[in-house]
Motif scaffolding. Structure first.
Motif, PDB file in Angstrom:
ATOM      1  N   ASP A 100      57.106  23.863  27.958  1.00 11.89           N
ATOM      2  CA  ASP A 100      57.600  24.906  28.869  1.00 11.89           C
ATOM      3  C   ASP A 100      56.419  25.778  29.296  1.00 11.89           C
ATOM      4  O   ASP A 100      55.553  26.100  28.490  1.00 11.89           O
ATOM      5  N   ASP A 101      56.429  26.188  30.556  1.00 10.56           N
ATOM      6  CA  ASP A 101      55.374  27.082  31.037  1.00 10.56           C
ATOM      7  C   ASP A 101      55.773  28.524  30.696  1.00 10.56           C
ATOM      8  O   ASP A 101      56.546  29.160  31.408  1.00 10.56           O
TER       9      ASP A 101
ATOM     10  N   GLU B  86      43.646  26.208  28.486  1.00  4.67           N
ATOM     11  CA  GLU B  86      44.015  26.377  29.880  1.00  4.67           C
ATOM     12  C   GLU B  86      42.864  26.965  30.705  1.00  4.67           C
ATOM     13  O   GLU B  86      42.626  26.547  31.833  1.00  4.67           O
TER      14      GLU B  86
ATOM     15  N   ARG C 280      50.803  30.504  26.292  1.00  7.67           N
ATOM     16  CA  ARG C 280      50.762  29.834  27.592  1.00  7.67           C
ATOM     17  C   ARG C 280      51.859  28.770  27.732  1.00  7.67           C
ATOM     18  O   ARG C 280      52.468  28.610  28.767  1.00  7.67           O
ATOM     19  N   THR C 281      52.036  28.017  26.689  1.00  9.45           N
ATOM     20  CA  THR C 281      53.020  26.939  26.782  1.00  9.45           C
ATOM     21  C   THR C 281      53.648  26.696  25.413  1.00  9.45           C
ATOM     22  O   THR C 281      53.090  27.098  24.402  1.00  9.45           O
TER      23      THR C 281
ATOM     24  N   ARG D 232      54.854  31.444  33.327  1.00  8.86           N
ATOM     25  CA  ARG D 232      55.739  31.516  34.481  1.00  8.86           C
ATOM     26  C   ARG D 232      57.091  32.101  34.064  1.00  8.86           C
ATOM     27  O   ARG D 232      57.635  33.003  34.690  1.00  8.86           O
TER      28      ARG D 232
END
Ligand SMILES: Cc1cc2nc3c(=O)[nH]c(=O)nc-3n(C[C@H](O)[C@H](O)[C@H](O)COP(=O)(O)OP(=O)(O)OC[C@H]3O[C@@H](n4cnc5c(N)ncnc54)[C@H](O)[C@@H]3O)c2cc1C
Ligand code: SF4
Ligand code: SF4
Ligand code: SF4
Ligand code: SF4
Ligand code: SF4
Lengths: 222, 148, 407
Positions: free
Chosen positions: C37-38, C127, C31-32, C41
């Protein structure tokens, strides 16, 4: 093609050990093709002999030469300048080559390094089989292209013998029975009837039985 | 001569596996005996029986050909050809009264740094146990005779 | 994907062969990053860009089945799609980016008790289910699970940073939470060290253990208990925990690298990763020309490092693709026709069927087809073949050099 196998190093050593300077001669034709007497084998034998004698405390002088064809006097003539520097010649060609050298250089002992074995064909890489005995009166036209003289253990001309079992020869189960091969081939050609033709007693005078043979071509010979 | 016997060993290593494995041994800091001198060849299939014989003629106590694992040869069949040639040289050495075991075929993959070092150690010990090659002694002696 | 994009942007046609039905690999499940950082995305953008790129053809559910050719002109057979449709692709270079596997060893009750998770599980949980994090009082993390031990001797590089990443995120959600990180040593290299310091500042406890005195996890009705031995204090600890998070790392995809190394004839390391040509001098090239490495197929790496490696692979590949012709080196076999006995031994021995007996009656080797193995040269009974750069004379000279001092 003529095939051969190398003699044991022991036997070769016994021949050359009295001498100090050896001319080791290969042949670039038949014996190269069957990997027994070409440049490569000359180098290997030379190396092995060299080491053997070094172990004995003797530095053997071995000169390596490979001729295009040892059974032609012109090629054998190429050795002339090296003969003075040699006490003996060791030939890796077939018997024809050895004898051509012996005939040209009468004062030098010549030894064969290989046992000339048969006239044969290569079946695949590294495997050769006997195919012809040079009988001087070829019968392949009658026998479907399979030679009963070279390939039947008993050289039967109106075979097979009673020992032919499942296509194999009674002398050695690894060998195909020549007459089975002949029969199979005639059948494939639709010529089965031929097997019943009686072949007359062969005149072996055209073969070795008539004494050593010579071919003279009047049109070529001078 | 009283100095201890240190075998001289030539290793013909193929570029893709054994030589890379030797590199790997180096980068992993795995040590192997300095007795082993490497000659790089593109493939063990390039190692000629003559090259092995000549190494002995020049005084090597042992020679090994190190290539890829069976089936892994970069050139398909090179290591198989090499194994045949090694067997041939073994027979030839025995014919002249030397130990066939002085030459060997060894296989490994490129990542096997440890195996490279291990086989180098084992082979060196094996040759140490066999003692100096008779050729090497003979060369020394003939050299001394020539000098003296 | 990064390598593909870079090459495609420079105008080269790229075939992206993916075994799964979707692109993304392991990073799609992260996820990160530690730096925040994402990844989700980033990955969806990347996949989108790659899939819509004119110069990139994405082949999913694809398997490599055969391969031939030479650097600059490879031909690879691929079966693709649910129907296993066979196609052949011509390509100049090959980049191997097959990744590694997330390790999930059956240790510390992983898979037996659902309060024991991996960092990857926790990454998602933070998350997706922040409430559960807020309700936790104590969490224990165990480092180097399944890494740096026999069978997988590598440091996985990512687990220390994943642990700190998750610890900081948990602290952010639940500042009162007590977090213990049982470790062999913390490897937050480079600027990651800042996050390590931050974690310490926020009260995350780091406790060292020795591999011969590992912690143990016990499951109780109302929670987990971790028994550990603190090396520095020299005493045994018993820590109760609402959750135990295992820092499991990467493990080489043995099956994949084995299959591909056989197909492409490229080397692997002892621990089943693909092997670079030289650890320092050529870390992206493989020993086989035209093959490059990207990402965790080569060794454990973080996402950022994998991307950098992918970009490096693209750069190295460009050095070949940009040329109109490639010099493959002169290590090819050459026949001396005057010596050749036309014995056919080379013709039969060559693994690539290159030599043939020409109209003049001697063997001929096309240098463009010869792979330079030298098998023919060593088998020729007439010593008529020399392999350039490895000629007999050169090898004998090397032997002379080696024995000079003795003789
Ligand atoms: C548990 C865990 C936690 C991590 N956490 C972090 C983190 O917090 N931060 C971070 O920076 N990094 C993290 N990483 C590392 C990160 O996931 C990797 O660095 C990154 O995914 C590597 O990318 P890659 O493209 O090299 O390989 P992968 O992502 O593994 O992709 C390889 C692709 O190749 C495909 N493939 C495999 N074999 C074949 C074949 N034979 N033919 C065709 N296709 C094939 C696969 O299906 C896959 O799509 C973590 C990794 C793990 C395992
Ligand atoms: S000497 Fe013998 S081996 Fe050489 S070409 Fe003549 S027949 Fe063949
Ligand atoms: S029949 Fe005579 S010439 Fe014909 S192949 Fe047989 S042995 Fe040779
Ligand atoms: S079995 Fe066949 S090959 Fe053997 S001797 Fe009898 S006929 Fe000849
Ligand atoms: S192996 Fe040597 S002698 Fe035989 S065909 Fe090839 S080049 Fe000629
Ligand atoms: S060097 Fe190898 S590839 Fe080239 S012709 Fe010889 S055997 Fe074939």
């Amino acid at each position: 093609m003529i095939t051969a196998v190398r003699k044991s190093i022991e036997e070769i050593i016994a021949c050359v050990s009295p001498y100090d300077r050896i001319l080791l001669v290969g042949c670039n034709e038949c014996v190269s093709v069957c990997s027994v007497g070409g440049r490569k084998e000359v180098a290997l034998l030379s190396s092995a002999l060299h080491m053997h004698f070094l172990k004995q405390g003797k530095t053997m002088d071995i000169r390596e030469m490979t001729l295009e064809r040892q059974c032609d006097p012109e090629y054998v003539e190429e050795l002339v300048n090296y003969m003075d520097g040699a006490d003996a010649v060791l030939s890796m060609a077939c018997g024809c080559g050895v004898q051509t050298i012996a005939a040209r250089y009468r004062e030098k002992p010549v030894f064969p390094a290989v046992n000339t074995t048969f006239m044969g064909a290569s079946e695949r890489q590294g495997v050769w089989s006997e195919r012809c005995q040079g009988c001087g009166d070829c019968v392949l036209g009658i026998t479907g292209g399979i030679c009963p003289i070279a390939r039947c253990s008993k050289r039967l001309m109106n075979g097979p013998c009673g020992g032919s079992t499942k296509g194999k020869c009674e002398i050695d189960a690894n060998i195909d029975c020549a007459w089975q091969l002949i029969w199979d081939r005639l059948k494939a050609l639709g010529l089965e009837k031929r097997i019943e033709d009686i072949m007359e007693a062969k005149d072996w005078r055209t073969s070795r039985d008539g004494g050593p043979r010579t071919i003279t071509r009047e049109d070529l010979a001078s | 001569m009283t100095d201890a016997f240190e075998p001289e060993i030539v290793a013909f290593c193929c570029h893709y596996c054994a030589y890379t494995a030797a590199d790997m041994a180096g980068s992993k800091r795995i040590s192997y005996p300095p007795n082993v001198k490497i000659i790089r060849v593109p493939c063990t299939g390039k190692v000629d029986a003559i090259h092995i014989m000549r190494a002995f003629e020049k005084g090597a106590d042992g020679v090994y050909v190190a290539g890829c694992l069976e089936g892994d040869c970069h050139f398909k069949t090179g290591n198989i050809r090499a194994a045949h040639r090694v067997r041939r040289v073994q027979a030839l050495l025995e014919e002249i009264g030397m130990e066939g075991g002085r030459v060997e075929m060894i296989t490994m993959s490129a990542g096997m740094g440890e195996r490279f070092a291990q086989t180098a150690r084992e082979f060196t010990e094996k040759i140490r146990a066999l003692g100096p090659s008779p050729i090497r002694d003979a060369i020394r002696q003939s050299g001394r005779r020539a000098a003296g | 994907m990064n390598a593909a994009l870079l090459l495609a942007d420079q105008g080269h046609r790229v075939y992206l062969v993916e075994r799964e039905a979707r692109l993304g690999g392991i990073a799609a499940t992260v996820r990160t990053t530690l730096e925040g950082d994402d990844v989700g995305r980033y990955m969806s953008d990347l996949v989108e860009t790659v899939q819509s790129h004119q110069k990139i053809q994405v082949l999913t559910q694809a398997i490599i089945v055969d391969h031939k050719g030479m650097p600059g002109r490879f031909t690879t057979g691929i079966q693709t799609g649910p129907r296993m449709h066979y196609m052949q692709v011509e390509h100049g270079v090959t980049i191997l980016a097959t990744g590694a596997l997330a390790n999930r060893p059956a240790q510390y009750l992983l898979g037996e008790d659902d309060r024991v998770l991996t960092q990857l599980d926790m990454d998602a949980k933070i998350e997706d289910d922040p409430e559960s994090i807020r309700s936790m009082k104590q969490v224990v993390m165990i480092q180097c699970v399944g890494s740096r031990e026999p069978g997988n001797p590598n440091c996985s590089r990512i687990c220390c940073q994943s642990a700190i990443k998750n610890a900081l995120r948990m602290k952010a959600l639940n500042p009162d939470m007590q977090i213990y990180v049982l470790n062999r040593d913390i490897r937050t290299y480079g600027f990651q060290e800042d996050y390590y310091r931050e974690a310490r500042k926020q009260g995350v406890q780091f406790i060292r253990y020795e591999p011969d005195r590992r912690p143990a996890v016990r499951a109780l009705e109302n929670g987990l208990v971790v028994d550990a031995y603190d090396d520095i204090l020299g005493c045994r600890l018993e820590i109760s925990a609402d959750a135990v998070v295992l820092s499991t790392g990467l493990i080489a995809d043995d099956e994949t690298t084995e299959d591909l190394s056989m197909l492409f004839h490229v080397p692997r390391s002892d621990d089943s990763y693909f092997l670079e040509d030289h650890i320092k001098l050529r870390p992206t090239d493989m020993s086989v020309r035209g093959f490059f490495l990207a990402g965790t197929a080569h060794a454990p790496k973080s996402i950022r490092e994998s991307i950098a490696h992918g970009q490096s692979a693209a750069g190295r590949a460009m050095t070949m693709l940009a040329k109109h012709w490639i010099n493959l080196g002169a290590a090819v076999a050459r026949v001396d026709g005057a010596k050749c006995a036309a014995c056919l031994i080379c013709v039969r021995a060559c693994p690539y069927n290159v030599p043939f007996i020409n109209a003049e009656g001697y063997s001929e080797i096309d240098p463009a087809k010869c792979h330079g193995c030298g098998i023919c040269a060593a088998d020729c009974p007439a010593r008529a073949i020399q392999l350039m750069q490895y000629e007999d004379d050169q090898i004998l000279a090397k032997l002379d050099g080696l024995f000079e001092r003795m003789n």
